[in-house]
Write an enzyme that holds these catalytic residues in place. Sequence first.
Site, short mmCIF file in Angstrom:
data_model
loop_
_atom_site.label_atom_id
_atom_site.label_comp_id
_atom_site.label_asym_id
_atom_site.label_seq_id
_atom_site.Cartn_x
_atom_site.Cartn_y
_atom_site.Cartn_z
N TYR A 58 37.79 -25.41 -27.44
CA TYR A 58 38.40 -25.68 -28.74
C TYR A 58 37.36 -25.80 -29.86
CZ TYR A 58 42.24 -26.09 -25.59
OH TYR A 58 43.16 -25.80 -24.62
N ASP A 74 42.25 -16.43 -24.25
CA ASP A 74 41.94 -16.69 -25.66
C ASP A 74 43.06 -16.31 -26.63
OD1 ASP A 74 41.70 -13.86 -25.74
OD2 ASP A 74 39.54 -14.00 -25.30
N HIS A 124 45.56 -15.71 -16.12
CA HIS A 124 44.95 -17.04 -15.98
C HIS A 124 45.47 -18.06 -16.99
CE1 HIS A 124 41.44 -14.71 -13.99
NE2 HIS A 124 42.26 -15.16 -13.07
N CYS A 144 50.32 -36.60 -24.31
CA CYS A 144 51.69 -36.16 -24.58
C CYS A 144 52.36 -37.11 -25.56
CB CYS A 144 52.48 -36.09 -23.27
SG CYS A 144 54.21 -35.59 -23.49
N GLY A 181 36.18 -4.33 -19.98
CA GLY A 181 35.46 -5.60 -20.05
C GLY A 181 35.61 -6.51 -18.85
N GLU A 193 28.05 -1.38 -18.66
CA GLU A 193 27.26 -1.21 -17.43
C GLU A 193 28.19 -0.89 -16.27
OE1 GLU A 193 24.06 -1.31 -17.73
OE2 GLU A 193 23.97 -2.18 -19.75
#
Length: 245
Positions: A71, A104, A119, A148, A188, A216
């Site tokens: 964050y 992200d 994920h 919460c 990527g 690569e």
Amino acid sequence: MELLIKETAKLIKQSKFTIAFTGAGISVESGVPPFRGEHGLWNKYDPKVLDLGYFNENGAECWHYIREIFYDFFANAKPNKAHEVLAEMEKHKLLNAVITQNIDNLHYEAGSLTVYEFHGNSKKLKCRKCGRIHEAAEIDFNTIPPRCIDDGEILKPDFIFFGEGIPQDSYANSFEAAEAAEVCLIIGSTGEVTPASFVPRTAKQQGATIIEINPEETLFTRQITDIHLKGKASEVLEKLAAHLF
């Protein structure tokens, strides 16, 4: 390279179902640091702060590091040209789904609609007591750990920790898309993280053409890749876009 770009554009235009499988490399150009490799975050932080068992016992301590990594570092990241081209491909019906290892949210911010987040997503936080989802944008990260608003429980970022299973829907949707794919773009990702790395492998097993966009060679390159477009994601996809739209 130009010939390979042209060939790739032709394959995508002919394909009835195309997927993109993305990893940390697509977001590095947006300022999101990778976890692995020479400049990876795990060289600086102890991975145990994202271990589910450790978090359950030491949530408040873990949050000091979680705030810094996810964050503070990620907060100002914006989609780059690579994210934008994939969103544009979907609009032109040249891409059916993005399957991402990244947390992200940049594919959504770029305008992609069909995104399977293998994920999870760091922009959401979940209460594991009542299940309420909180938007990260609404959280005051000056006060940690965040709790919460309903029951005061320490919130957990809604992405996968070590020792936690892949979200069932994302898992099922990702492999269903992989099985349907005629073309699979790998962008990527180095192929080191399982079970995510089985997604493009599944596509290959079902007969898909695998196009890899990485600067690569990776674990994928010699094993399943048909065409390797060597370079940064944004630069390669921008060249590809010139032949697609």
